[in-house]
Design a protein around this motif. Structure first.
Motif, short mmCIF file in Angstrom:
data_model
loop_
_atom_site.label_atom_id
_atom_site.label_comp_id
_atom_site.label_asym_id
_atom_site.label_seq_id
_atom_site.Cartn_x
_atom_site.Cartn_y
_atom_site.Cartn_z
N ASP A 34 -12.46 -1.68 1.52
CA ASP A 34 -12.94 -1.13 0.42
C ASP A 34 -12.78 0.34 0.23
O ASP A 34 -12.78 0.87 -0.54
CB ASP A 34 -14.56 -1.36 0.33
CG ASP A 34 -14.81 -2.64 0.29
OD1 ASP A 34 -13.74 -3.50 0.04
OD2 ASP A 34 -15.88 -3.13 0.91
N PRO A 56 -9.07 3.36 -1.20
CA PRO A 56 -8.86 4.42 -1.94
C PRO A 56 -9.21 5.73 -1.70
O PRO A 56 -8.61 6.90 -2.02
CB PRO A 56 -9.20 3.84 -3.18
CG PRO A 56 -9.65 2.48 -3.11
CD PRO A 56 -9.54 2.25 -1.60
N GLN A 57 -10.39 5.78 -1.17
CA GLN A 57 -10.93 7.05 -0.84
C GLN A 57 -10.12 7.69 0.34
O GLN A 57 -9.80 8.96 0.08
CB GLN A 57 -12.42 6.87 -0.27
CG GLN A 57 -13.29 8.05 -0.18
CD GLN A 57 -14.24 7.97 0.76
OE1 GLN A 57 -14.56 7.07 1.31
NE2 GLN A 57 -15.31 8.96 0.40
N GLU A 99 1.94 1.92 -8.83
CA GLU A 99 2.27 0.59 -8.53
C GLU A 99 3.58 0.34 -8.61
O GLU A 99 4.47 0.99 -9.27
CB GLU A 99 1.76 -0.01 -9.91
CG GLU A 99 1.25 -1.62 -9.42
CD GLU A 99 1.02 -2.53 -10.65
OE1 GLU A 99 1.24 -3.59 -10.48
OE2 GLU A 99 0.33 -2.01 -11.57
N GLN A 132 1.00 -1.20 0.01
CA GLN A 132 0.06 -0.02 0.17
C GLN A 132 0.95 1.35 0.07
O GLN A 132 1.28 1.63 1.05
CB GLN A 132 -0.95 0.06 1.14
CG GLN A 132 -1.85 0.99 1.02
CD GLN A 132 -2.91 0.92 -0.01
OE1 GLN A 132 -3.18 -0.24 -0.17
NE2 GLN A 132 -2.85 1.69 -1.00
N GLN A 166 -1.68 7.38 -6.29
CA GLN A 166 -1.66 5.88 -6.43
C GLN A 166 -0.74 5.61 -7.39
O GLN A 166 -0.53 6.31 -8.63
CB GLN A 166 -3.02 5.14 -6.66
CG GLN A 166 -4.03 5.20 -5.71
CD GLN A 166 -3.47 4.19 -4.60
OE1 GLN A 166 -2.35 3.77 -4.47
NE2 GLN A 166 -4.45 3.90 -3.68
N LEU A 219 -6.87 7.43 0.67
CA LEU A 219 -5.94 7.84 -0.07
C LEU A 219 -6.00 9.31 -1.00
O LEU A 219 -5.17 10.05 -0.64
CB LEU A 219 -5.20 6.78 -0.79
CG LEU A 219 -4.46 5.79 0.20
CD1 LEU A 219 -4.10 4.71 -0.83
CD2 LEU A 219 -3.34 6.00 0.96
N GLU A 220 -7.13 9.11 -1.48
CA GLU A 220 -7.45 10.46 -2.27
C GLU A 220 -7.74 11.51 -1.29
O GLU A 220 -7.07 12.47 -1.37
CB GLU A 220 -8.69 10.02 -3.04
CG GLU A 220 -9.14 11.06 -4.14
CD GLU A 220 -10.57 10.88 -4.39
OE1 GLU A 220 -11.10 9.60 -4.73
OE2 GLU A 220 -11.27 12.05 -4.49
#
Lengths: 483, 446
Positions: free
Chosen positions: B214, B217-218, B229, B137, B227, B220-221
């Motif tokens: 779930d 992502p939110q 890889e 992550q 993001q 982190l945003e």
């Protein structure tokens, strides 16, 4: 930054505890219906209210005790306790002079037992009880008691413990300091109760038995009688007191082991062996000489007197059943030398302590070997272990300070006009927390004739001795106050 | 609980301090008297000069009445032997630190159990797991998963560019329809804050956030993390941890490992089939550039030297590596390294200590995770029928100020806690606690 508020907070709490013990002696005054009841209650009220206010105003402060806070708390609590503890004597008029009252109280808390009273029996029971209980509190230590009953001191308690408990390296009976303190006080209390019972069997009154037990276990030496233990012409009572003085002068950790059936640990303890050896050896010498020089005494009495005086002085109790100043000069001098030995580490006794004396003698003896074999590694062994050099250095520094203060103190006393013997005796007995000295302050005399300045000076020496020099001396070192 | 610790190294010392603060009876044993004196002067514990491999010393330490024996001496053999002895002499539970992977295999663990060692700790293994998890992550400093990843706790650095920067927690919770993450702690200027609704996120805050899988992502945003890889990884230092990490990563990532010692490098090249092992000094900028440090997505510095690790990571950041991980074994440096923005910090001693610490807590604690940058723990409790904590909404429970309930796992469902949440029996509850709060919250679950 010094945590001054926390120091005040702790002092306030401790003052409340002192107040409760004043109530206890007030209870005794109530039972006997004597005039001093009012003064006990007043003193208790002042201590509790003032202590409560101080700790209330400073509560909620960060509970952090560093090294410096520890030393300040321990040193100041003994002064504060004496300042407040003198109130019952002073307010009631039993000791009209403030200086005298302070001297008597400091002598009590430090378990010295030097008195300015010329007629002890004239004091009401409540005050006699207070006089005994302050010794009892001072014996095991005010801080050790507070550690046992105030959980708040658990944080940084080790700092406080080290600063108050006698001996070069304090032992712990339990991983936690509060638990160690509790165990020490339980043993202390247990022995006190046992002594009360045994003294009652000997025909002592309950009041005298309790008071004498308090001051025996504390190695204090205050008696409820002007003639001290000589008042009781009973071999049984004297032997009981000898036994308990001896126990109080031994390391309490050993008593703890004995209670748990670990007698081997007691017997194998090197300090204990020397302690026992010194007591028996010197008693035999004194007893023999007494038997041949004092023709009227008889053999049992000679050895009993010798044993009693030796145990009383070496444990720094200071009870008397005979006046050693009337013995042949050789014996008086022997007793004087004993004043420097003191009890064992971790006992309630004062003085230099057996362990330090033995370590130093061993070190000095090994120094001879080291001179012959300059490259040899010859550690000082104690209890079958090599003692680290830092402890030896610490002990050396202690003894040097002790001798220096003793010398300087003697000179200061002689400036006040006392002869050499009296000066030597007064300083040795105050610094060693013993009680009777030599010459004008011998066992059958008292300290009333000392001028005010002398009394304050001797009180200071008592505090130095009780806290084993370093704790108090540190406060005078500039390094201590530098940030 | 009476705990006997053998070995006053960094793990032993750290554990002793932690256990003392949690009011356990601690006996610390070591052969080095000076080390013990220093600790004894500051903490309420007993010290014994001696070795855990000596029966006499163990007797002296009263091992018979200890509830937990922790062996963390410098050598594995001493550790194993002392635990065996301690168990035979009556210690209720024993833990040994080891450094051999083989012993950890489930079949082999049984041998040790029969010998009397209840628990084996392998700090390098634990550190490796943490490094690998943090690579999975990116954007986070530290990441823990609870109950197979149903709940996730991670540490995020908040910067100026984060949408939530300069907003209060209450404002942040209204940004989305459903509150799907919970900030349990903020580390600011070296201080750990348990935030309430009116706390405002500031630039350079390190925020500890609990969320469901779930919603990652939110989060982190919201925190302004881009993001990306991870493909290319460079590892500096062929230490045990370095090798283990390389071994785990080499099949899925392009891994380069730099080792200063030529012989060691040759040996590593033999063990690591897919990793490119480079023999050279990692402090040499030319070498790093030649090996294409600029193209790296992640840089992991795990040499035996904390200073080198910190500086190398600093350098890598400057050259544009987005994710850096540094092993910092010197505990005093952690604060410093955190402030200069090194990224993820790994300290295997702290990790091992909190792993062992779990054993001293009551059985209803399932996991303890150590947070490297702050002096705090994350614990996973299991609520029982008669726990004080159940049946009432959290805001009415009068929770201690030094703990924060992050989330709950009920069956297969993960719930982010708020003031109205009611805990039910058998819930797994993830709690963030400062050292002073651990025993308090433990009582509420008792």
């Amino acid at each position: 930054m010094l945590n001054g508020r926390f120091i005040l907070y702790v002092l306030g709490l401790l003052l409340i505890i002192e107040g409760f013990f004043m109530l206890l002696s007030g209870g005794v005054a109530y039972i006997y219906g004597e005039y001093d009841l009012l003064y006990h209650l007043t003193s208790a009220a002042i201590s509790i209210v003032l202590g409560g206010t101080i700790s209330f105003l400073t509560k909620g402060v960060e509970k952090h005790i560093g090294k410096r806070e520890g030393y300040i708390i321990v040193s100041s609590v003994w002064v504060v306790f004496s300042m407040f503890g003198l109130m019952p004597f002073w307010l009631s008029g039993a000791i009209p002079s403030f200086t005298d009252a302070f001297f008597e109280t400091m002598s009590g808390f430090t378990t010295t037992g030097s008195s300015i009273l010329t007629d002890i029996e004239s004091l009401p029971h409540g005050l006699l009880f207070w006089r005994s209980i302050i010794q009892w509190l001072g014996g095991m230590g005010i801080i050790v008691l507070s550690l046992a009953i105030l959980p708040i001191l658990g944080v940084g308690g080790m700092q406080l413990f080290v600063a108050e408990v006698p001996g070069p390296t304090p032992d712990k009976l339990h991983p936690r300091i509060t638990e160690t303190a509790k165990r020490l006080w339980v043993i202390y209390l247990g022995f006190t109760v046992a002594e009360v019972v045994l003294l009652l069997f000997g025909g002592m009154s309950i009041f005298d038995a309790v008071c004498h037990s308090f001051t025996t276990m504390a190695t204090g030496g205050y008696s409820t009688k002007q003639a001290s233990i000589a008042f009781y012409d009973s071999a049984y009572i004297q032997y009981v007191i000898i036994l308990f003085m001896f126990i109080a002068g031994a390391n309490f950790t050993l008593s703890y082991h004995a209670f748990h059936g670990r007698f081997k640990k007691v017997i194998q303890n090197e300090e204990f062996r020397y302690y026992l050896g010194f007591v028996l050896g010197i008693s035999v010498v004194i007893g023999t000489v007494l038997y041949f020089t004092e023709s009227n005494l008889g053999i049992e009495r000679s050895f009993r007197d010798a044993l009693f005086q030796v145990v009383s002085i070496i444990t720094t109790t200071g009870y008397a059943t005979a006046d050693y100043l009337l013995w042949v000069p050789f014996l008086s001098l022997l007793v004087f030398v004993l004043m420097f030995f003191g009890g064992s580490a971790g006992s309630t006794g004062g003085g230099i302590k057996i362990v330090r004396v033995v370590l130093l003698l061993k070190n000095s003896y090994y120094e001879l070997k080291r001179l012959i074999h300059p490259n040899a590694v010859i550690p000082v062994r104690f209890n079958n272990r090599a003692v680290s050099q830092s402890i030896i250095t610490n002990v050396l520094a202690f003894v040097v300070f002790y001798i220096f203060i003793f010398g300087a103190g003697t000179i200061i006393m002689s400036i006040m006009g006392f002869d050499m013997v009296t000066s030597l005796g007064a300083v040795a007995t105050s610094l060693g927390n013993i009680g009777p000295g030599l010459g004008e302050v011998g066992p059958s005399e008292n300290f009333a004739a000392i001028p005010d300045f002398g009394k304050w000076f001797l009180s200071f020496l008592m505090l130095l001795g009780r806290l084993e020099l370093f704790t108090v001396l540190l406060l005078f070192a500039p390094a201590f106050w530098k940030e | 609980m009476r705990v006997l610790i053998f070995g006053a190294g960094e793990v032993g010392t750290h554990l002793a301090k932690m256990l003392c603060n949690a009011n356990h009876d601690v006996i610390l044993m070591d052969e080095d008297e000076e080390k013990l004196q220093q600790i004894e002067a500051h903490y309420d514990l007993m010290t014994i000069v001696g070795s855990g491999t000596s029966i006499g010393n163990l007797k002296e330490a009263n091992v018979r009445s200890s509830d937990l024996f922790i062996a963390v001496p410098p050598f594995q053999d001493m550790s194993i032997l002392s635990s065996i002895l301690a168990k035979k002499m009556g210690a209720k539970k024993t833990v040994s630190r080891i450094n051999n992977n083989e012993y950890l295999a489930p079949d082999n663990k049984e041998y040790f159990f029969q010998l009397g060692i209840d628990e084996l700790i392998y700090p390098e293994e634990l550190a490796t797991e943490e490094i690998v998890a943090s690579l999975k992550q990116v954007g986070t400093r530290q990441l823990f998963e609870f109950s197979d990843g149903k709940l996730v706790l991670f540490a995020l650095k908040i910067r100026d560019n984060a949408p939530i920067c300069n907003k209060t927690l209450a404002e942040v919770s209204t940004m989305h329809e459903k509150q799907n993450y919970n900030t349990v702690a903020i580390m600011r200027d070296g201080e750990t804050i348990i935030p309430r609704g009116n706390e405002r996120f500031q630039h350079n805050d390190l925020a500890y956030i609990i969320t469901t899988h779930d919603a990652i992502p939110q989060v982190l945003e919201d925190a302004g993390k881009v993001q990306f890889e991870v493909k290319n990884v460079m590892i500096l230092g062929g230490s045990l941890i370095g090798v283990k990490v390389a071994k785990l990563l080499e099949s899925d990532y392009n891994v380069k490992l730099i080792e200063i010692n030529k012989e060691r490098a040759t040996k590593l090249a033999d063990i690591l089939e897919e990793t490119l092992v480079i023999s050279g000094d990692g402090r040499n900028l030319e070498l790093l550039k030649d090996e294409g440090i600029k193209k790296m997505d992640a840089f992991i510095a795990v040499t035996g030297n904390s200073e080198v690790n910190i500086l190398a990571c600093q350098l890598a950041k400057k050259l544009g590596v987005k994710k850096t991980v540094a092993e910092v074994e010197n505990i005093d440096y952690i604060d410093l390294a955190e402030n200069i923005g090194i990224g993820t910090l790994i300290n295997k001693k702290l990790i091992a200590a909190s792993h062992i610490y779990r054993l001293t807590l009551r059985s209803n604690v399932a996991h303890v995770k150590c947070l490297t940058a702050v002096d705090a723990e994350v614990l996973e409790f299991v609520a029982k029928e008669n726990s004080k904590i159940i049946g009432k909404p959290l805001r009415k429970l009068g929770l201690p100020k030094d703990v924060n309930i992050g989330g709950i796992i009920r069956g297969d469902e993960a719930i982010i806690a708020n003031g109205d949440t009611v805990i039910q029996p058998d819930d797994k509850v993830v709690v963030f606690a400062l050292p002073s709060g651990i025993s308090k919250i433990e009582k509420m679950f008792a």
